[in-house]
Enzyme design. Sequence first.
Site, PDB file in Angstrom:
ATOM      1  N   SER A   2      43.288  50.306  13.165  1.00 59.11           N
ATOM      2  CA  SER A   2      42.033  50.668  12.490  1.00 59.11           C
ATOM      3  C   SER A   2      42.163  52.092  11.973  1.00 59.11           C
ATOM      4  CB  SER A   2      40.882  50.606  13.504  1.00 59.11           C
ATOM      5  OG  SER A   2      39.731  51.249  12.985  1.00 59.11           O
ATOM      6  N   TYR A  40      37.010  52.297  21.743  1.00 58.21           N
ATOM      7  CA  TYR A  40      37.647  51.582  20.631  1.00 58.21           C
ATOM      8  C   TYR A  40      38.642  52.501  19.912  1.00 58.21           C
ATOM      9  CZ  TYR A  40      38.067  48.752  16.374  1.00 58.21           C
ATOM     10  OH  TYR A  40      38.552  48.002  15.313  1.00 58.21           O
ATOM     11  N   LYS A  58      42.757  51.956  19.583  1.00 54.65           N
ATOM     12  CA  LYS A  58      43.506  51.817  18.332  1.00 54.65           C
ATOM     13  C   LYS A  58      44.553  52.940  18.190  1.00 54.65           C
ATOM     14  CE  LYS A  58      41.624  47.984  16.983  1.00 54.65           C
ATOM     15  NZ  LYS A  58      42.387  46.732  16.970  1.00 54.65           N
TER      16      LYS A  58
HETATM   17  N1  NAP Z   1      35.938  44.534  10.973  1.00 50.58           N
HETATM   18  C1  NAP Z   1      36.329  45.793  10.874  1.00 50.58           C
HETATM   19  O1  NAP Z   1      35.630  46.652  10.313  1.00 50.58           O
HETATM   20  C2  NAP Z   1      37.661  46.206  11.435  1.00 50.58           C
HETATM   21  C3  NAP Z   1      38.189  47.445  11.044  1.00 50.58           C
HETATM   22  C4  NAP Z   1      39.403  47.859  11.566  1.00 50.58           C
HETATM   23  C5  NAP Z   1      40.084  47.055  12.439  1.00 50.58           C
HETATM   24  N2  NAP Z   1      39.563  45.845  12.824  1.00 50.58           N
HETATM   25  C6  NAP Z   1      40.321  45.034  13.764  1.00 50.58           C
HETATM   26  O2  NAP Z   1      40.577  43.772  13.209  1.00 50.58           O
HETATM   27  C7  NAP Z   1      40.782  42.832  14.262  1.00 50.58           C
HETATM   28  C8  NAP Z   1      39.960  41.591  13.983  1.00 50.58           C
HETATM   29  O3  NAP Z   1      38.592  41.921  14.043  1.00 50.58           O
HETATM   30  P1  NAP Z   1      37.485  41.275  13.089  1.00 50.58           P
HETATM   31  O4  NAP Z   1      36.843  42.379  12.363  1.00 50.58           O
HETATM   32  O5  NAP Z   1      38.039  40.144  12.350  1.00 50.58           O
HETATM   33  O6  NAP Z   1      36.426  40.820  14.207  1.00 50.58           O
HETATM   34  P2  NAP Z   1      35.853  39.400  14.647  1.00 50.58           P
HETATM   35  O7  NAP Z   1      35.340  38.660  13.468  1.00 50.58           O
HETATM   36  O8  NAP Z   1      34.927  39.709  15.764  1.00 50.58           O
HETATM   37  O9  NAP Z   1      37.128  38.626  15.207  1.00 50.58           O
HETATM   38  C9  NAP Z   1      37.730  38.997  16.419  1.00 50.58           C
HETATM   39  C10 NAP Z   1      38.709  37.913  16.794  1.00 50.58           C
HETATM   40  O10 NAP Z   1      39.385  38.313  18.005  1.00 50.58           O
HETATM   41  C11 NAP Z   1      39.299  37.251  18.935  1.00 50.58           C
HETATM   42  N3  NAP Z   1      39.260  37.775  20.290  1.00 50.58           N
HETATM   43  C12 NAP Z   1      38.512  38.775  20.775  1.00 50.58           C
HETATM   44  N4  NAP Z   1      38.760  38.956  22.081  1.00 50.58           N
HETATM   45  C13 NAP Z   1      39.686  38.011  22.429  1.00 50.58           C
HETATM   46  C14 NAP Z   1      40.334  37.671  23.641  1.00 50.58           C
HETATM   47  N5  NAP Z   1      40.090  38.331  24.780  1.00 50.58           N
HETATM   48  N6  NAP Z   1      41.227  36.660  23.635  1.00 50.58           N
HETATM   49  C15 NAP Z   1      41.479  35.982  22.502  1.00 50.58           C
HETATM   50  N7  NAP Z   1      40.898  36.259  21.313  1.00 50.58           N
HETATM   51  C16 NAP Z   1      39.998  37.260  21.294  1.00 50.58           C
HETATM   52  C17 NAP Z   1      38.012  36.499  18.593  1.00 50.58           C
HETATM   53  O11 NAP Z   1      38.135  35.187  19.112  1.00 50.58           O
HETATM   54  P3  NAP Z   1      36.867  34.216  19.419  1.00 50.58           P
HETATM   55  O12 NAP Z   1      35.886  34.428  18.309  1.00 50.58           O
HETATM   56  O13 NAP Z   1      37.485  32.854  19.390  1.00 50.58           O
HETATM   57  O14 NAP Z   1      36.344  34.621  20.742  1.00 50.58           O
HETATM   58  C18 NAP Z   1      38.042  36.574  17.071  1.00 50.58           C
HETATM   59  O15 NAP Z   1      38.850  35.555  16.555  1.00 50.58           O
HETATM   60  C19 NAP Z   1      40.419  43.555  15.556  1.00 50.58           C
HETATM   61  O16 NAP Z   1      41.596  43.995  16.201  1.00 50.58           O
HETATM   62  C20 NAP Z   1      39.607  44.738  15.058  1.00 50.58           C
HETATM   63  O17 NAP Z   1      39.662  45.812  15.958  1.00 50.58           O
HETATM   64  C21 NAP Z   1      38.368  45.403  12.329  1.00 50.58           C
END
Ligand code: NAP
Length: 256
Positions: A140, A153, A157
């Site tokens: 991130s 968080y 990261k």
């Molecule tokens: N959205 C942003 O602004 C942003 C920015 C920078 C980085 N990121 C990073 O991008 C990645 C994906 O996030 P996202 O934004 O797509 O969020 P999201 O829509 O909440 O998706 C998170 C995913 O991670 C899975 N997950 C969470 N905890 C888990 C666990 N203990 N075991 C297995 N699976 C788990 C969830 O699975 P289930 O739904 O099946 O539980 C879901 O598929 C993360 O690493 C996040 O930190 C996001």
Amino acid sequence: MSFTDKVVLITGASSGIGAACAVRFAKSSALLSLIGRNVDNLRDIARQCEECSGLKPIIITADITSDEDVERLVNQTMNHYGRVDVLINNAGTSSIAESHAKITAYDNVMSTNVRGTYLLTNEAIPHLIKSSGNIVNISSILSTKPLPILTAYCMSKAAIDMFTKCAALELGAHGVRVNAVNPGPVKTQLFRRSGMSDIDTDRMFTSIELNSPLRKVTKSEDVAELVLFLASDKANCITGSCYVIDCGVNLGDSST
Ligand SMILES: NC(=O)c1ccc[n+]([C@@H]2O[C@H](COP(=O)([O-])OP(=O)(O)OC[C@H]3O[C@@H](n4cnc5c(N)ncnc54)[C@H](OP(=O)(O)O)[C@@H]3O)[C@@H](O)[C@H]2O)c1
């Protein structure tokens, strides 16, 4: 970029950025192992992937904070495909809490984002060495930008960036590349799951769209394109790098 006959394992493939990665790799004919906890969402994403490629992904419900689940998900992928070429460590979570807030929130963030990623990577390394494969970690922009309401968080990261560099150094001689992608804000379920209301989330994204240097917001599909590039042979000289993708958000507000 074709991933024909390449096995791509994606954690957190049931939602947001991971789901977009799954569909993007399917469009490039990858063989997919999709990991998450919500089986209905996984099935839905697997169906979308199959529509793109004609290839049926395997879906594995697993919690990456569980040692048994992590071992099982690698074994199931190996039993099904016999190899792993790309590991995308995308599963992650966040919690809005100050650094002095509940330790359970800290534990959950660290055990998912850091311990889960570390554990799964170590399980997958022998298979990635055999395939001369590669790893893409989803970090991130908050790995380098402190935000007090997301202390745990941000810490997690920062650890992922350093893990990326250490693993790249360790695995380079084995022909395995390791990189990170560092997105800015992307509208996914992450914010609701962090404890932010939908109204506040909408307000935040409206403001980002108005004020970011590119006057737009990064989408999950944009992140997936960068992940695909880094996982491909076109990136064969890139390892240990952390790539920001944020429409310039990290540069600051350009309207002032
Ligand atoms: N959205 C942003 O602004 C942003 C920015 C920078 C980085 N990121 C990073 O991008 C990645 C994906 O996030 P996202 O934004 O797509 O969020 P999201 O829509 O909440 O998706 C998170 C995913 O991670 C899975 N997950 C969470 N905890 C888990 C666990 N203990 N075991 C297995 N699976 C788990 C969830 O699975 P289930 O739904 O099946 O539980 C879901 O598929 C993360 O690493 C996040 O930190 C996001």
